[in-house]
Design a protein around this motif. Structure first.
Motif, PDB file in Angstrom:
ATOM      1  N   HIS A 244       0.829  -1.206   0.000  1.00 19.22           N
ATOM      2  CA  HIS A 244       0.000   0.000   0.000  1.00 19.22           C
ATOM      3  C   HIS A 244       0.867   1.261   0.000  1.00 19.22           C
ATOM      4  CE1 HIS A 244      -2.450  -3.219   1.914  1.00 19.22           C
ATOM      5  NE2 HIS A 244      -3.364  -2.747   1.075  1.00 19.22           N
ATOM      6  N   ASP A 261      -1.984   8.420  -6.256  1.00 21.17           N
ATOM      7  CA  ASP A 261      -3.406   8.110  -6.098  1.00 21.17           C
ATOM      8  C   ASP A 261      -4.214   9.099  -6.924  1.00 21.17           C
ATOM      9  OD1 ASP A 261      -5.917   7.387  -5.373  1.00 21.17           O
ATOM     10  OD2 ASP A 261      -5.693   7.815  -3.228  1.00 21.17           O
ATOM     11  N   ARG A 264      -7.027  11.395  -5.314  1.00 23.29           N
ATOM     12  CA  ARG A 264      -6.773  12.575  -4.494  1.00 23.29           C
ATOM     13  C   ARG A 264      -6.434  13.749  -5.403  1.00 23.29           C
ATOM     14  NH1 ARG A 264      -2.724  10.264   0.044  1.00 23.29           N
ATOM     15  NH2 ARG A 264      -1.485   9.912  -1.854  1.00 23.29           N
ATOM     16  N   GLU A 268      -8.684  18.617  -2.012  1.00 25.95           N
ATOM     17  CA  GLU A 268      -8.539  18.178  -0.633  1.00 25.95           C
ATOM     18  C   GLU A 268      -7.641  19.105   0.174  1.00 25.95           C
ATOM     19  OE1 GLU A 268      -7.320  14.162  -0.437  1.00 25.95           O
ATOM     20  OE2 GLU A 268      -8.878  13.435  -1.787  1.00 25.95           O
ATOM     21  N   PRO A 271      -1.843  18.397   2.742  1.00 30.02           N
ATOM     22  CA  PRO A 271      -1.949  17.358   3.774  1.00 30.02           C
ATOM     23  C   PRO A 271      -1.674  17.946   5.147  1.00 30.02           C
ATOM     24  CG  PRO A 271       0.077  17.088   2.506  1.00 30.02           C
ATOM     25  CD  PRO A 271      -0.734  18.145   1.809  1.00 30.02           C
ATOM     26  N   SER A 272      -2.145  17.238   6.168  1.00 31.51           N
ATOM     27  CA  SER A 272      -2.037  17.751   7.536  1.00 31.51           C
ATOM     28  C   SER A 272      -0.599  17.867   8.016  1.00 31.51           C
ATOM     29  CB  SER A 272      -2.823  16.828   8.487  1.00 31.51           C
ATOM     30  OG  SER A 272      -2.314  15.494   8.413  1.00 31.51           O
ATOM     31  N   ILE A 289      -3.886   9.016   9.312  1.00 30.12           N
ATOM     32  CA  ILE A 289      -4.578   9.541   8.131  1.00 30.12           C
ATOM     33  C   ILE A 289      -5.704   8.579   7.794  1.00 30.12           C
ATOM     34  CG2 ILE A 289      -4.344  10.200   5.706  1.00 30.12           C
ATOM     35  CD1 ILE A 289      -1.402  10.748   6.244  1.00 30.12           C
ATOM     36  N   ASP A 290      -6.939   9.108   7.746  1.00 30.32           N
ATOM     37  CA  ASP A 290      -8.118   8.268   7.484  1.00 30.32           C
ATOM     38  C   ASP A 290      -8.168   7.080   8.437  1.00 30.32           C
ATOM     39  OD1 ASP A 290      -8.807   9.954   5.414  1.00 30.32           O
ATOM     40  OD2 ASP A 290      -7.746   8.769   3.898  1.00 30.32           O
ATOM     41  N   GLU A 291      -7.897   7.363   9.725  1.00 27.41           N
ATOM     42  CA  GLU A 291      -7.955   6.366  10.800  1.00 27.41           C
ATOM     43  C   GLU A 291      -6.921   5.254  10.626  1.00 27.41           C
ATOM     44  OE1 GLU A 291     -11.926   4.964  11.043  1.00 27.41           O
ATOM     45  OE2 GLU A 291     -12.745   6.879  11.740  1.00 27.41           O
ATOM     46  N   LYS A 292      -5.859   5.520   9.891  1.00 22.95           N
ATOM     47  CA  LYS A 292      -4.776   4.548   9.720  1.00 22.95           C
ATOM     48  C   LYS A 292      -3.462   5.198  10.150  1.00 22.95           C
ATOM     49  CE  LYS A 292      -6.749   2.094   5.740  1.00 22.95           C
ATOM     50  NZ  LYS A 292      -6.520   1.726   4.309  1.00 22.95           N
TER      51      LYS A 292
END
Length: 618
Positions: A244, A261, A264, A268, A271-272, A289-292
């Motif tokens: 991934h 990707d 994206r 958006e 990024p943070s 990021i996205d709960e990962k």
């Protein structure tokens, strides 16, 4: 409660071996489980650190390679403003004459090819002026009117002659070609570099020329596809073992230049982690990021200021820990089984003090009294070991006292032997001075007396039986000088001694008697041509010296009489006795000689025995 009480009674009534086995098993199980957990956590942390370092190196290396390519373009673009041919073409072209424009286009195309034609990764390059677009338009075409009305031109002007990199943009939208916005063609997205050219020219007379004030400055435009920028990261992603993995390049404002990707986009926003990356310039961070949980490795490009990055889930980074977990479980089970077996070996620990004493006694039986058993514990075995060590120390003291007494006897004998040698030498020296005084004038006498004074001073100051070989050879050279003064042109001396032996301790004046014998006896029938060769070398712990002459030699019967003491030779016997006393009976002298073919004395010596270190018996 009854169950606990029953278990307590069983534990109280169990055999000592069972108690020892159970307690040892519980203790080892706790330690192994704790160590296994700690090992897993440390392994996970180290593996994650290695992955971060590896990804960081990939990003930095890719940036360096990309920087080199972009820097090459920048370096070439710096040459265009001072290109005399380009200046002449731009200033001499008649923009109202189509034929003049076409000729200028061919020449400028050739100029651009000279600077950028060797780089196949450059998609297209132009020099734009308001009336015409010069360059190779085979792959794409830019309308001058649309360009000068676009943000590309404004950025070129803001650059004030510097090359300005422009992130990816849609060709049709940026250049106002709205009717082409629905079409999909090769250069729909581009990365461009623009530079306003402040053209100058120096003529043959050295006069500097700039563009006329009425002429608008041309603009260099170099176009690259996003694939050119992201090719290195795409290649790494294809070869990577991480399933991934994603990558991208962002400009200083967070706008997306490339992104692995496609889903994206710029909508958006940055990024943070963009703020941390800009502050750190390069490194690795861990973010959710996205709960990962994600690992992001990033680096800023020197040429453009863009930030490239690679990110992977932490789960992917630790994928090899699954195999480690299986191996660790198997290892823990194996260790628990082994720990049970080791409990039966506790009896070995009980008998260990006896084994150590047995080993020490065997060493004493072989004559090694420099031993000491380490004392552990205050039980019966500890008391027994302390008593044994005390007894061994007393035996060692008695032996050393006896050995010191024998050494004193040796010293007395060595001193007596030394006293035999010194009068013999002084007598010969005085004889030499006598003959020099008769045969020569007083001019040379002062030098000889000076050497003699040095020799006597060296001998009397050193009270030891030995001194460094360097001192002995210095003393011998002074002696040879005195003898050479007496026997003019009778002999010469050659020395070949290893430099590594110079600081080695040797018996005092051990070479002088043999040199003296060669001069007095060996060359007795010669008037000139005598040669004495002195050599010294080492072979492991053995040291050899030879004194060879080409004198009249000694018959074998006479050599045997010298060795047996039937014929007096104070010097030779003195040296041999000293060597044997100092080094041992296996060392000494060898005499090789035949009548009329010279004599060779071979001296074998060893090293002085040092004090033995005390052996610690564990």
């Amino acid at each position: 409660m009854r169950i606990l009480r029953k278990m307590a009674d069983m534990a109280a009534n169990a055999k000592f071996r069972i108690k020892l086995l159970v307690s040892y098993f519980l203790l080892v199980s706790f330690i192994i489980l704790a160590l296994g957990f700690a090992y897993y956590q440390i392994s996970a942390r180290n593996m994650l650190a290695n992955v971060k370092e590896s990804l960081g190196n990939v990003v930095i290396n890719n940036n360096q390679l990309l920087d080199e390519k972009l820097q090459y373009i920048r370096d070439k673009s710096e040459m265009l403003p001072i290109d005399n041919e380009l200046y002449q073409v731009i200033t001499e072209t008649d923009v109202a004459d189509n034929e003049s424009l076409l000729k200028a286009d061919r020449r400028i195309t050739q100029i651009l090819f000279k600077y950028f034609g060797g780089d196949t990764d450059i998609y297209a390059s132009f020099i734009l002026t308001p009336p015409y677009n010069f360059g190779n338009t085979a792959r794409m075409f830019v309308m001058p009117e649309a360009f000068y009305a676009s943000s590309l031109y404004r950025k070129a002007v803001a650059g004030k002659g510097d090359l300005v990199w422009v992130p990816t943009y849609r060709f049709a939208e940026t250049l106002g070609e709205k009717e082409m916005s629905g079409l999909d063609f090769e250069f729909s997205k581009l990365v461009s570099a623009v530079k306003q050219l402040n053209l100058t020219f120096i003529d043959d007379k050295g006069i500097f020329h700039a563009l006329p004030q009425t002429m608008q400055k041309p603009v260099l435009m170099i176009n690259l596809t996003p694939d050119y920028v992201g090719r290195l990261f795409a290649d790494y992603a294809r070869q990577s073992e991480f399933r991934h993995l994603s990558y991208g390049i962002l400009d200083d404002g967070g706008a997306v230049i490339i992104d692995s990707d496609p889903g994206r986009g710029a909508s958006e926003g940055p990024p943070s982690w963009m703020g941390e990356a800009k502050a750190m310039k390069y490194g690795s961070i861990q973010k959710i990021i996205d709960e990962k949980k994600m690992v992001i490795s990033f680096s800023r490009m020197e040429s453009t200021g863009w930030i490239s990055y690679i990110e992977i889930p932490v789960k992917d980074a630790l994928q090899d820990l699954n195999a480690l977990r299986r191996y660790s479980t198997f290892f823990l089970i194996l260790m628990l089984v082994v720990s049970i077996l080791l409990a039966y070996g506790m009896s070995v620990f009980i008998t260990k003090p006896i084994s150590r004493m047995k080993k020490a006694m065997k060493l004493m039986e072989r004559g090694n009294f420099h031993i000491h058993i380490s004392e552990q514990g205050r039980d019966e075995f500890g008391h027994l070991i302390r008593t044994f060590n005390h007894m061994n120390d007393r035996i060692q003291t008695l032996i050393e006292e006896n050995y010191a007494s024998r050494l004193r006897e040796k010293d007395a004998e060595l001193m007596a032997l030394n006293l035999q040698l010194n009068p013999h030498f002084l007598y010969n020296t005085l004889t030499t001075l006598y003959w020099i005084a008769i045969e020569n004038n007083q001019k040379e006498m002062s030098l000889i007396i000076h050497h003699l004074a040095d020799m006597l001073q060296t001998s009397t100051r050193n009270k030891k039986e030995t001194w460094p070989l360097r001192t002995d050879l210095d003393w011998l050279n002074k002696y040879i000088y005195i003898m050479s003064s007496r026997f003019e042109e009778l002999f010469r001396v050659q020395m070949d001694v290893e430099e590594g032996l110079m600081d080695r301790e040797v018996p005092k004046l051990f070479l002088q008697p043999f040199v003296e014998n060669a001069i007095i006896h060996g060359f007795a029938e010669k008037e000139q041509g005598g040669v004495i060769e002195i050599k010294g070398w080492s072979d492991g712990e053995m040291v050899f010296f030879t004194v060879a002459d080409n004198g009249r030699g000694i018959e074998k019967e006479q050599i045997d009489q010298l060795r047996s003491g039937k014929i007096g030779s104070t010097g030779m016997l003195n040296v041999e006795k000293r060597i044997k006393l100092l080094y041992g009976s296996q060392y000494g002298l060898e005499v090789h000689s035949n009548k009329g073919s010279g004599t060779t004395i071979v001296i074998r010596m060893g090293t002085f025995p040092g004090k033995q270190d005390k052996t610690e018996v564990q």
